[in-house]
Design a protein around this motif. Structure first.
Motif, short mmCIF file in Angstrom:
data_model
loop_
_atom_site.label_atom_id
_atom_site.label_comp_id
_atom_site.label_asym_id
_atom_site.label_seq_id
_atom_site.Cartn_x
_atom_site.Cartn_y
_atom_site.Cartn_z
N ARG A 84 65.60 35.38 49.68
CA ARG A 84 66.27 34.09 49.50
C ARG A 84 67.68 34.35 48.96
O ARG A 84 67.83 34.92 47.88
N THR A 85 68.67 33.93 49.73
CA THR A 85 70.07 34.19 49.39
C THR A 85 70.88 32.92 49.54
O THR A 85 70.83 32.27 50.59
N VAL A 86 71.61 32.56 48.51
CA VAL A 86 72.58 31.46 48.63
C VAL A 86 73.84 32.02 49.28
O VAL A 86 74.39 33.02 48.83
N TYR A 112 71.83 36.32 45.04
CA TYR A 112 70.57 36.94 45.46
C TYR A 112 69.43 36.47 44.56
O TYR A 112 69.32 36.90 43.41
N LEU A 113 68.59 35.60 45.09
CA LEU A 113 67.51 35.01 44.33
C LEU A 113 66.22 35.82 44.41
O LEU A 113 65.27 35.55 43.68
N SER A 114 66.19 36.82 45.28
CA SER A 114 65.00 37.66 45.45
C SER A 114 65.33 39.10 45.08
O SER A 114 66.47 39.54 45.20
N ASP A 115 64.31 39.82 44.65
CA ASP A 115 64.44 41.26 44.42
C ASP A 115 64.12 41.96 45.73
O ASP A 115 62.95 42.02 46.14
N ALA A 116 65.16 42.48 46.38
CA ALA A 116 64.97 43.09 47.70
C ALA A 116 64.07 44.32 47.65
O ALA A 116 63.56 44.75 48.68
N ARG A 117 63.88 44.87 46.45
CA ARG A 117 63.01 46.05 46.33
C ARG A 117 61.53 45.66 46.36
O ARG A 117 60.68 46.51 46.63
N LYS A 118 61.23 44.39 46.07
CA LYS A 118 59.84 43.97 45.94
C LYS A 118 59.39 42.99 47.02
O LYS A 118 58.23 43.01 47.44
#
Length: 215
Positions: free
Chosen positions: A200-202, A187-193
């Motif tokens: 962006r997810t590998v 998980y390359l992104s902070d889903a909260r923000k």
């Protein structure tokens, strides 16, 4: 400058938005195993994440305390990752989140030994007043895989998985899921923000050479 896994290992943390085949080396993780819907408020998955970050930051900040770890170097805490599976399912059935089994994980620097990890679990529990007893030192040797950068909500991942499946078919490979080779997400992104369309997810799947002939 702090060691940053994303920058040092771009081929594994920053792939393209198209499938590619890679050989992933063995890595050690702080891991918490659980089951159930990861979106459940205050559920097991959310508690696991809190434990993982507590342990990871305890290791990182050990440089400021009395405990010394041999070979320590400063590092950026790597992104959250997850290994996912469901009983009787190859890959992931996105419509059955309650059926998820998972390992929530954060990668550990190579200098962290099992003894260092045990210290960090105890220290994190003491300082954060958090039950970290479920945290485990996990070694994973993924080997041959296909991966892609998925941009968008998690529920849209099947479109990226379809691209992966078609790519490996054309290249003479097939998926190789097993009890030890699992659907893997980074998980390359902070889903909260970030907005869901920008997440962006590998996505990474284990593969092997296909024994079937294709036209």
């Amino acid at each position: 400058m702090a060691f940053d896994f994303k920058k040092e290992y771009k081929e594994f943390y920053l792939p393209k938005e198209r499938p590619e085949i890679v050989t992933v080396p063995r890595a050690n993780y702080a891991a918490v195993r659980g089951q159930g819907d990861p979106n459940a408020p205050d559920g097991a998955y959310q508690r696991a994440i809190a434990v993982l970050y507590a342990v990871a930051y305890t290791i990182k900040m050990s440089k400021k305390g009395d405990h010394r770890i041999d070979g320590y170097y400063d590092f950026v805490v790597p992104p959250l990752e997850g290994f996912w599976w469901q009983e009787g399912v190859d890959g992931v059935d996105y419509g059955n989140k309650a059926g998820f089994q998972w390992y929530a994980v954060i990668r550990l620097p190579d200098f962290v030994t099992g003894a260092d990890f045990a210290w960090a679990v105890a220290e994190a529990g003491r300082k954060k007043r958090l039950d970290c007893s479920g945290a485990a030192f996990l070694t994973v040797d993924e080997g041959l895989c296909v991966q892609i950068l998925h941009v968008g909500p998690f529920d849209d991942e099947p479109r990226s998985v379809a691209l992966m499946d078609e790519h490996i078919r054309q290249q003479g490979y097939e998926n190789d899921f097993s009890a030890t080779r699992l659907h893997h997400e980074i998980y390359l992104s902070d889903a909260r923000k970030a907005a869901p369309e920008k997440w962006r997810t590998v996505i990474r799947h284990p593969i092997r050479k296909s024994e079937r002939r294709h036209p």
